[in-house]
Design a protein around this motif. Structure first.
Motif, PDB file in Angstrom:
ATOM      1  N   ARG A 195     -11.887   6.309 -13.441  1.00 37.99           N
ATOM      2  CA  ARG A 195     -10.547   5.780 -13.132  1.00 37.99           C
ATOM      3  C   ARG A 195     -10.629   4.353 -12.575  1.00 37.99           C
ATOM      4  NH1 ARG A 195      -6.421   7.840  -9.116  1.00 37.99           N
ATOM      5  NH2 ARG A 195      -5.810   5.665  -9.134  1.00 37.99           N
ATOM      6  N   LEU A 196     -11.648   4.059 -11.798  1.00 39.62           N
ATOM      7  CA  LEU A 196     -11.773   2.696 -11.258  1.00 39.62           C
ATOM      8  C   LEU A 196     -12.070   1.707 -12.385  1.00 39.62           C
ATOM      9  CD1 LEU A 196     -13.792   3.553  -8.037  1.00 39.62           C
ATOM     10  CD2 LEU A 196     -11.402   2.807  -8.125  1.00 39.62           C
ATOM     11  N   LEU A 245      -5.030  12.292  -7.367  1.00 38.88           N
ATOM     12  CA  LEU A 245      -4.420  11.015  -6.963  1.00 38.88           C
ATOM     13  C   LEU A 245      -3.674  10.416  -8.162  1.00 38.88           C
ATOM     14  CD1 LEU A 245      -7.368   9.444  -4.936  1.00 38.88           C
ATOM     15  CD2 LEU A 245      -5.174  10.238  -4.010  1.00 38.88           C
ATOM     16  N   PRO A 246      -2.509   9.799  -7.929  1.00 38.83           N
ATOM     17  CA  PRO A 246      -1.764   9.229  -9.049  1.00 38.83           C
ATOM     18  C   PRO A 246      -2.512   8.048  -9.676  1.00 38.83           C
ATOM     19  CG  PRO A 246      -0.716   8.671  -6.962  1.00 38.83           C
ATOM     20  CD  PRO A 246      -1.825   9.620  -6.644  1.00 38.83           C
ATOM     21  N   ALA A 247      -2.124   7.711 -10.904  1.00 36.36           N
ATOM     22  CA  ALA A 247      -2.775   6.615 -11.617  1.00 36.36           C
ATOM     23  C   ALA A 247      -2.410   5.277 -10.983  1.00 36.36           C
ATOM     24  CB  ALA A 247      -2.352   6.642 -13.083  1.00 36.36           C
ATOM     25  N   ALA A 270       0.822  -1.220   0.000  1.00 37.01           N
ATOM     26  CA  ALA A 270       0.000   0.000   0.000  1.00 37.01           C
ATOM     27  C   ALA A 270       0.850   1.262   0.000  1.00 37.01           C
ATOM     28  CB  ALA A 270      -0.922  -0.010   1.219  1.00 37.01           C
ATOM     29  N   ARG A 271       0.486   2.204  -0.877  1.00 39.48           N
ATOM     30  CA  ARG A 271       1.080   3.548  -0.888  1.00 39.48           C
ATOM     31  C   ARG A 271      -0.004   4.501  -0.417  1.00 39.48           C
ATOM     32  NH1 ARG A 271       4.258   0.353  -1.356  1.00 39.48           N
ATOM     33  NH2 ARG A 271       5.807  -0.030  -2.986  1.00 39.48           N
ATOM     34  N   LEU A 272       0.281   5.213   0.667  1.00 37.67           N
ATOM     35  CA  LEU A 272      -0.753   5.980   1.348  1.00 37.67           C
ATOM     36  C   LEU A 272      -0.897   7.390   0.768  1.00 37.67           C
ATOM     37  CD1 LEU A 272      -2.755   5.879   3.632  1.00 37.67           C
ATOM     38  CD2 LEU A 272      -0.938   6.582   5.197  1.00 37.67           C
ATOM     39  N   HIS A 273      -2.101   7.727   0.334  1.00 39.52           N
ATOM     40  CA  HIS A 273      -2.387   9.053  -0.222  1.00 39.52           C
ATOM     41  C   HIS A 273      -3.603   9.644   0.483  1.00 39.52           C
ATOM     42  CE1 HIS A 273       0.368   8.967  -3.744  1.00 39.52           C
ATOM     43  NE2 HIS A 273       0.260   7.658  -3.582  1.00 39.52           N
TER      44      HIS A 273
END
Ligand code: SAH
Length: 329
Positions: free
Chosen positions: A196-197, A122-124, A91-94
Motif C-alpha cells: 500500500r505504501l 485502514l482506508p486507502a 491529518a485524519r487519525l486512525h
C-alpha cells in the motif's frame, strides 16, 4: 489437545489486553511513551517532516498500531499542532487496536480517532503509521531442530510439546537443538503495508526490540508485575512478547515494492530527532523535577538501557527521500 505456539500466544495476549491496562505505574510493564512525553513529541515531529517529504498530501492518514493508552499519539499531536499546524489540519487519525478496554482509554485522549481491528482495514490513501511495541505482541511460531529435521513447538498443559514440521517455512538446515522463530502476522503486515505504501504513498515507523539480524534462539518472554513469568503458564495473566525480526520485515516490504530504512538503534534515532534537547527544555521549564526529564531521555537512549536493543525501522514509498533520523544509516 496441544495448541500450536502462535495460537496459544494469540489467545493469551487477546485475553491479557482485553482484561487490563498493563501500562503505567501500577501496571505490568512500562513503555517509552509512558516514560517521557518527549518520545511522542519527537515521533510527532518525525511524522511532520515525513509529511513534507511526501509533498504535503491533504488529507493524509495519520495512523498508529497498538496505541496502548493513546499517550504517544496525544503527545505527537500536541507537538504537531504547535510546530506544523497545516499537517495537524490535514491529518485524519486512525488507530488499530483490538482491546476494547484500551480503545476506551484511547478514546478519552483521542476522541476524533477512527478505530480498526487490523492494519489491513485502514482506508486507502497516503498514510503515516507509527507503532511502538506493537509487533512484539504478535504471535510467533517456534521450530526446533531434532535429528536433522524441523519440529514445531506446541503447548500442552503448560509445557512445550513437539510435532514434526515437514513444511516449516525455514531452510532445511540447522544445528541439533537450534530454535528458530517465525512471526507470520508481522510479515503479513509488513508485506501488506509495503504494497500500500508503494502504491499510495507514505511511511510506517516501527519501534520495537530485537536484533538487527535475526538469529537462532528462543526469545519468547512473559512479563507480569514487572518481573519475568512463565510464558506457558496461566494464559492471559502475563504479557507475552518475542523479539522482532526486523530483517524479515524489511525483506517482506521490499518484496512488495516498498523501500526500507534501518533498523537503527533507538538511541541513535531519538538522539538524531533531538530527544536530548527536548528533555533539556522540559527540565528547564519544570524546576525541582528537571532531572526526571534528563534521566528519562537517558533511559531511552543509553545502550545498556533501551537505546540499543530497541530499534527503529521505516517502510516507505520507494520514491520518498530518506526519512528523518535514518540518514547514512
Ligand atoms: N504502543 C503502546 C502500547 C504497547 S502494548 C505503548 O508504547 O505504550 C501493545 C499494544 O498493542 C496494546 O495497545 C495492545 O492492545 C495492542 N495489540 C496487541 N495485539 C494486537 C493486535 N493483534 N492487533 C492490534 N493491536 C494489538
Amino acid at each position: 489437545m496441544p495448541e500450536r505456539l502462535d495460537a496459544f500466544m494469540a489467545r493469551a495476549n487477546a485475553a491479557y489486553y482485553a482484561g487490563r491496562d498493563p501500562l503505567g505505574a501500577a501496571g505490568d510493564f512500562t513503555t517509552a511513551p509512558e516514560i517521557t512525553q518527549a518520545f511522542g513529541e519527537c515521533l510527532g515531529l518525525w511524522a511532520a517532516v515525513t509529511w513534507t517529504l511526501m509533498g504535503r498530501p491533504d488529507p493524509v492518514i495519520l495512523a498508529e498500531a497498538g496505541p496502548g493508552r493513546g499517550t504517544l499519539m496525544a503527545d505527537a499531536l500536541r507537538a504537531i499542532t504547535q510546530m506544523m499546524p497545516d499537517f495537524a489540519r490535514a491529518a485524519r487519525l486512525h488507530l488499530v487496536e483490538t482491546s476494547p478496554l484500551l480503545r476506551e482509554a484511547q478514546r478519552a485522549r483521542l476522541p476524533d480517532a477512527i478505530w480498526h481491528e487490523d492494519v489491513a482495514a485502514l482506508p486507502a490513501g497516503p498514510a503515516i503509521l507509527l507503532a511502538n511495541e506493537f509487533l512484539d505482541a504478535l504471535p510467533i511460531r517456534q521450530f526446533i531442530r531434532r535429528g536433522g529435521a524441523w519440529m514445531e513447538r506446541f503447548v500442552a498443559d503448560g509445557a512445550f510439546a513437539e510435532r514434526p514440521a515437514p513444511d516449516a517455512p525455514l531452510p532445511d538446515a540447522g544445528e541439533e537443538g537450534e530454535i528458530r522463530e517465525v512471526n507470520e502476522p508481522a510479515r503479513t503486515i509488513a508485506a501488506a503495508l509495503g504494497a500500500r505504501l508503494a502504491a499510495q504513498g507514505g511511511a510506517a515507523l516501527f519501534i520495537d526490540y530485537g536484533p538487527a539480524e535475526s538469529g537462532p534462539g528462543d526469545s519468547l518472554q512473559a512479563i507480569r508485575n514487572r518481573e519475568a513469568a512463565d510464558p506457558l503458564g496461566d494464559p492471559g495473566a502475563a504479557d507475552l512478547t518475542a523479539h522482532v525480526d526486523f530483517a524479515a520485515l524489511a525483506r517482506a516490504a521490499r518484496a512488495a515494492g516498498a523501500a526500507a530504512h534501518g533498523p537503527i538503534p533507538q538511541g541513535v534515532f531519538l538522539a538524531r530527532l533531538g530527544l536530548h534537547s527536548r528533555a533539556a527544555a522540559l527540565a528547564a521549564s519544570d524546576p525541582g523535577r528537571g532531572a526526571r526529564h534528563v534521566e528519562a531521555a537517558a533511559r531511552l537512549t543509553a545502550p545498556e538501557a533501551m537505546g540499543r536493543l530497541f530499534k527503529a525501522l521505516v517502510l516507505c514509498h520507494p520514491g520518498l527521500s530518506t526519512p528523518p533520523g535514518f540518514e547514512a544509516a
